[in-house]
Enzyme design. Structure first.
Site, PDB file in Angstrom:
ATOM      1  N   GLU A  44       0.863  -1.182   0.000  1.00  0.00           N
ATOM      2  CA  GLU A  44       0.000   0.000   0.000  1.00  0.00           C
ATOM      3  C   GLU A  44       0.895   1.226   0.000  1.00  0.00           C
ATOM      4  OE1 GLU A  44      -3.753   2.044   2.393  1.00  0.00           O
ATOM      5  OE2 GLU A  44      -2.361   0.753   3.499  1.00  0.00           O
ATOM      6  N   GLU A  69       4.849   4.550   3.987  1.00  0.00           N
ATOM      7  CA  GLU A  69       4.383   5.855   4.461  1.00  0.00           C
ATOM      8  C   GLU A  69       5.590   6.756   4.704  1.00  0.00           C
ATOM      9  OE1 GLU A  69       2.786   9.057   5.358  1.00  0.00           O
ATOM     10  OE2 GLU A  69       1.345   7.437   4.959  1.00  0.00           O
ATOM     11  N   ASP A 118      -3.680  11.794  -1.590  1.00  0.00           N
ATOM     12  CA  ASP A 118      -3.815  13.247  -1.730  1.00  0.00           C
ATOM     13  C   ASP A 118      -4.245  13.557  -3.159  1.00  0.00           C
ATOM     14  OD1 ASP A 118      -3.400  16.035  -1.963  1.00  0.00           O
ATOM     15  OD2 ASP A 118      -1.834  15.975  -0.440  1.00  0.00           O
ATOM     16  N   LYS A 122      -4.752  21.060  -7.878  1.00  0.00           N
ATOM     17  CA  LYS A 122      -4.269  22.096  -8.797  1.00  0.00           C
ATOM     18  C   LYS A 122      -3.519  21.467  -9.968  1.00  0.00           C
ATOM     19  CE  LYS A 122      -4.011  25.628  -5.198  1.00  0.00           C
ATOM     20  NZ  LYS A 122      -3.154  26.584  -4.450  1.00  0.00           N
ATOM     21  N   THR A 191     -10.417   1.911   5.348  1.00  0.00           N
ATOM     22  CA  THR A 191      -9.349   2.691   5.959  1.00  0.00           C
ATOM     23  C   THR A 191      -9.976   3.635   6.985  1.00  0.00           C
ATOM     24  OG1 THR A 191      -9.420   4.636   4.519  1.00  0.00           O
ATOM     25  CG2 THR A 191      -8.247   2.699   3.682  1.00  0.00           C
ATOM     26  N   GLU A 192      -9.125   4.317   7.753  1.00  0.00           N
ATOM     27  CA  GLU A 192      -9.631   5.313   8.698  1.00  0.00           C
ATOM     28  C   GLU A 192     -10.409   6.407   7.973  1.00  0.00           C
ATOM     29  OE1 GLU A 192      -5.641   3.895  10.526  1.00  0.00           O
ATOM     30  OE2 GLU A 192      -6.402   4.365   8.534  1.00  0.00           O
ATOM     31  N   TYR A 193      -9.824   6.904   6.875  1.00  0.00           N
ATOM     32  CA  TYR A 193     -10.487   7.969   6.117  1.00  0.00           C
ATOM     33  C   TYR A 193     -11.805   7.489   5.528  1.00  0.00           C
ATOM     34  CZ  TYR A 193      -6.539  11.216   6.259  1.00  0.00           C
ATOM     35  OH  TYR A 193      -5.572  12.092   6.662  1.00  0.00           O
ATOM     36  N   GLU A 194     -11.819   6.279   5.030  1.00  0.00           N
ATOM     37  CA  GLU A 194     -13.027   5.743   4.412  1.00  0.00           C
ATOM     38  C   GLU A 194     -14.178   5.696   5.408  1.00  0.00           C
ATOM     39  OE1 GLU A 194     -14.401   1.780   1.878  1.00  0.00           O
ATOM     40  OE2 GLU A 194     -12.325   2.012   2.558  1.00  0.00           O
TER      41      GLU A 194
END
Length: 217
Positions: A44, A69, A118, A122, A191-194
């Protein structure tokens, strides 16, 4: 995301060097020896605090996992989970994924996971997106022939960009969902974000893409 400095992080990482592999470039071609078996290896990129890799490794002991990471103050949280309960088929790398091709030998990896990367919205930052063609080339370099990328995000713009980037690169899109949590997809590990985003009603987008072993006609 604002990162909180953790002065103890490097000492802890160094103490558990059998979990967080300190010089991964020295391990290229030898990861199966590090794990002590011939099981397939999934990585990952941007593993964050490690919940996804931890849960995947627990659920699939027949597969080896490596979470990459770059932020030390984040990867130490993933390490803390493994200190509490070490999972033998999971290792961590505290490095930038731009150096991916020096961490692994050609064909050493079976699958790449990209979760809630991320979006770099832009245009001038397009090359930083983890599904930009340069990154796709790096993944292809370390993956087995016909290797796969599994990608999830809540960002529609990044999702649309990513499927276009993968298609233009010549990859085969084998699964696509515009609303994962309301689909018939089984076995999703969050995931945590999910968990955070889906609880707020955000759609979760998912695509699985495979590198072609033969050029397109």
């Amino acid at each position: 995301m604002r990162l909180r400095h953790k002065p103890y992080a490097m000492d802890r990482i160094n103490e558990y060097s059998h979990i967080v592999i300190g010089n991964p470039e020295e391990s290229a071609g030898n990861w199966k020896e590090i794990f002590g078996n011939e099981q397939p290896i999934h990585i990952e990129v941007g593993t964050g605090r490690g919940r996804f890799m931890y849960d995947m490794a627990k659920a699939n002991p027949h597969i080896n996992y490596i979470g990459i990471e770059k932020f030390t103050s984040v990867v130490v949280d993933a390490l803390d989970k493994l200190i509490e309960e070490e999972v033998p088929n999971l290792k961590l790398i505290n490095k930038d994924a731009e150096d991916l091709t020096v961490f692994f030998a050609k064909g050493e990896i079976d699958r790449v996971y990209l979760n809630f990367s991320d979006p770099w919205p832009k245009n001038r930052h397009t090359k930083r997106r983890l599904t930009y063609k340069t990154f796709l080339r790096n993944y292809e370099e370390v993956l087995v022939d016909g290797g796969e990328i599994h990608f999830k995000t809540d960002n529609q713009g990044l999702f649309e960009y990513s499927i276009m980037s993968m298609a233009e690169y010549g990859m085969l899109l084998t699964y696509l969902s515009l609303d994962l949590h309301n689909s018939d997809y089984e076995g999703n590990i969050m995931t945590e974000y999910e968990e955070k985003f889906s609880s707020k009603g955000h759609r979760i987008y998912r695509v699985e893409a495979k590198y072609r072993t033969e050029p397109m006609q």
